[in-house]
Design an enzyme around this catalytic site. Sequence first.
Site, PDB file in Angstrom:
ATOM      1  N   TYR A 139      -1.835  -1.646  10.369  1.00 40.76           N
ATOM      2  CA  TYR A 139      -1.840  -1.720   8.896  1.00 40.76           C
ATOM      3  C   TYR A 139      -0.524  -1.160   8.346  1.00 40.76           C
ATOM      4  O   TYR A 139       0.131  -1.778   7.511  1.00 40.76           O
ATOM      5  CB  TYR A 139      -3.036  -0.927   8.367  1.00 40.76           C
TER       6      TYR A 139
ATOM      7  N   SER B 286       0.877  -1.174   0.000  1.00 38.84           N
ATOM      8  CA  SER B 286       0.000   0.000   0.000  1.00 38.84           C
ATOM      9  C   SER B 286       0.912   1.221   0.000  1.00 38.84           C
ATOM     10  O   SER B 286       2.111   1.105   0.297  1.00 38.84           O
ATOM     11  CB  SER B 286      -0.828  -0.023   1.296  1.00 38.84           C
TER      12      SER B 286
HETATM   13  P1  NAD Z   1     -11.681  -6.351  -0.250  1.00 34.25           P
HETATM   14  O1  NAD Z   1     -12.293  -6.269   1.105  1.00 34.25           O
HETATM   15  O2  NAD Z   1     -12.486  -5.960  -1.432  1.00 34.25           O
HETATM   16  O3  NAD Z   1     -11.117  -7.823  -0.502  1.00 34.25           O
HETATM   17  C1  NAD Z   1     -10.329  -8.502   0.443  1.00 34.25           C
HETATM   18  C2  NAD Z   1     -10.531  -9.988   0.271  1.00 34.25           C
HETATM   19  O4  NAD Z   1      -9.656 -10.649   1.209  1.00 34.25           O
HETATM   20  C3  NAD Z   1     -11.974 -10.456   0.587  1.00 34.25           C
HETATM   21  O5  NAD Z   1     -12.436 -11.298  -0.453  1.00 34.25           O
HETATM   22  C4  NAD Z   1     -11.815 -11.216   1.899  1.00 34.25           C
HETATM   23  O6  NAD Z   1     -12.728 -12.297   2.047  1.00 34.25           O
HETATM   24  C5  NAD Z   1     -10.372 -11.718   1.783  1.00 34.25           C
HETATM   25  N1  NAD Z   1      -9.797 -12.071   3.074  1.00 34.25           N
HETATM   26  C6  NAD Z   1      -9.864 -11.381   4.251  1.00 34.25           C
HETATM   27  N2  NAD Z   1      -9.256 -12.063   5.227  1.00 34.25           N
HETATM   28  C7  NAD Z   1      -8.778 -13.209   4.664  1.00 34.25           C
HETATM   29  C8  NAD Z   1      -8.060 -14.326   5.161  1.00 34.25           C
HETATM   30  N3  NAD Z   1      -7.715 -14.418   6.459  1.00 34.25           N
HETATM   31  N4  NAD Z   1      -7.748 -15.324   4.312  1.00 34.25           N
HETATM   32  C9  NAD Z   1      -8.110 -15.248   2.997  1.00 34.25           C
HETATM   33  N5  NAD Z   1      -8.795 -14.233   2.471  1.00 34.25           N
HETATM   34  C10 NAD Z   1      -9.126 -13.209   3.298  1.00 34.25           C
HETATM   35  O7  NAD Z   1     -10.351  -5.466  -0.127  1.00 34.25           O
HETATM   36  P2  NAD Z   1      -9.340  -4.865  -1.236  1.00 34.25           P
HETATM   37  O8  NAD Z   1      -9.442  -3.405  -1.125  1.00 34.25           O
HETATM   38  O9  NAD Z   1      -9.506  -5.523  -2.539  1.00 34.25           O
HETATM   39  O10 NAD Z   1      -7.944  -5.266  -0.568  1.00 34.25           O
HETATM   40  C11 NAD Z   1      -7.066  -6.234  -1.103  1.00 34.25           C
HETATM   41  C12 NAD Z   1      -5.659  -5.905  -0.665  1.00 34.25           C
HETATM   42  O11 NAD Z   1      -5.282  -4.631  -1.192  1.00 34.25           O
HETATM   43  C13 NAD Z   1      -5.478  -5.822   0.854  1.00 34.25           C
HETATM   44  O12 NAD Z   1      -4.232  -6.418   1.196  1.00 34.25           O
HETATM   45  C14 NAD Z   1      -5.425  -4.328   1.102  1.00 34.25           C
HETATM   46  O13 NAD Z   1      -4.707  -3.998   2.264  1.00 34.25           O
HETATM   47  C15 NAD Z   1      -4.729  -3.864  -0.155  1.00 34.25           C
HETATM   48  N6  NAD Z   1      -4.909  -2.451  -0.453  1.00 34.25           N
HETATM   49  C16 NAD Z   1      -6.162  -1.940  -0.650  1.00 34.25           C
HETATM   50  C17 NAD Z   1      -6.291  -0.594  -0.932  1.00 34.25           C
HETATM   51  C18 NAD Z   1      -7.626   0.028  -1.136  1.00 34.25           C
HETATM   52  O14 NAD Z   1      -7.707   1.257  -1.118  1.00 34.25           O
HETATM   53  N7  NAD Z   1      -8.698  -0.733  -1.352  1.00 34.25           N
HETATM   54  C19 NAD Z   1      -5.151   0.219  -1.040  1.00 34.25           C
HETATM   55  C20 NAD Z   1      -3.902  -0.326  -0.846  1.00 34.25           C
HETATM   56  C21 NAD Z   1      -3.786  -1.673  -0.552  1.00 34.25           C
END
Ligand code: NAD
Length: 260
Positions: free
Chosen positions: A155, A142
């Site tokens: 985080y 991130s």
């Molecule tokens: P999201 O909530 O849409 O998807 C996350 C997925 O991870 C879900 O399907 C959930 O069921 C799964 N998950 C959660 N805990 C789990 C576990 N213990 N084992 C297996 N699966 C699990 O979120 P997203 O925004 O797509 O995030 C995905 C990644 O991107 C994360 O690592 C997040 O930190 C990172 N990220 C997101 C953003 C943002 O702004 N959305 C920015 C930077 C980084």
Amino acid sequence: MKLQDKVCIVTGAASGIGKEIATVYAREGAKVVIADLAKDAAQATADALTAAGGQAMGVAMDVTDEAQVNAAVAEVVAAWGGVDVLVSNAGIQIVHPIEEFSYAEWKKMLAIHLDGAFLTTKACIPHMYRSGRGGSIIYMGSVHSKEASVLKAPYVTAKHGLIGLAKTIAKEGGKHGVRANVICPGFVRTPLVEKQIPEQAQTLGISEDDVVKKVMLKETVDGEFTTTADVAEVALLFASFPSNALTGQSLVVSHGWFMQ
Ligand code: NAD
């Protein structure tokens, strides 16, 4: 087709960024594994990719559970013979000021983001070494791998930690042709972020609109969210890059929120 028949495991791929990466990989000819907490959600995502002409399977995997991670990777190897790409993407967000974080919440955050990255790497990398083809390991970092924000102590800590892990795996994996890199997105409007907007509005005592404009997108060059498609393009680059020239790196895709 940049990933023809490459076996690619994407964790947290039933939603958001992971789902988009899986979709782009399937479009590029990969055999995509949708790994997520619930088998039915993972399978539904895989079925949709298959219906669109891709190759996909769903597996149940809690990335914090060593036995489940190992069983799911074994299932993939039994079905498709190996693993070429791992995208360690599963993640959650919990926001509080540090004095209000419970120890249980702190440990849960570090478990999903860091233990999950360790366990999936440990399960997949022997198959990459054994194949002689090498592989690509991609950690979903991130901007918070580089920069801090209030309310996000675990985080930010975990996302910084992934850069250290990637650099180490890059050094260990180099002689086997295994690369390791980190993608560092800015805010992407997924369920993870939608949940944070009202929570931050309440904690900071400002409107939801102000959370978006004055907190999340304040430092971008154009006030725009990064998209899942933007992140998936970077994930495709790291997965398909042909040599060790691109390893141990972290690439920020954030509309200029963070520049290095
Ligand atoms: P999201 O909530 O849409 O998807 C996350 C997925 O991870 C879900 O399907 C959930 O069921 C799964 N998950 C959660 N805990 C789990 C576990 N213990 N084992 C297996 N699966 C699990 O979120 P997203 O925004 O797509 O995030 C995905 C990644 O991107 C994360 O690592 C997040 O930190 C990172 N990220 C997101 C953003 C943002 O702004 N959305 C920015 C930077 C980084």
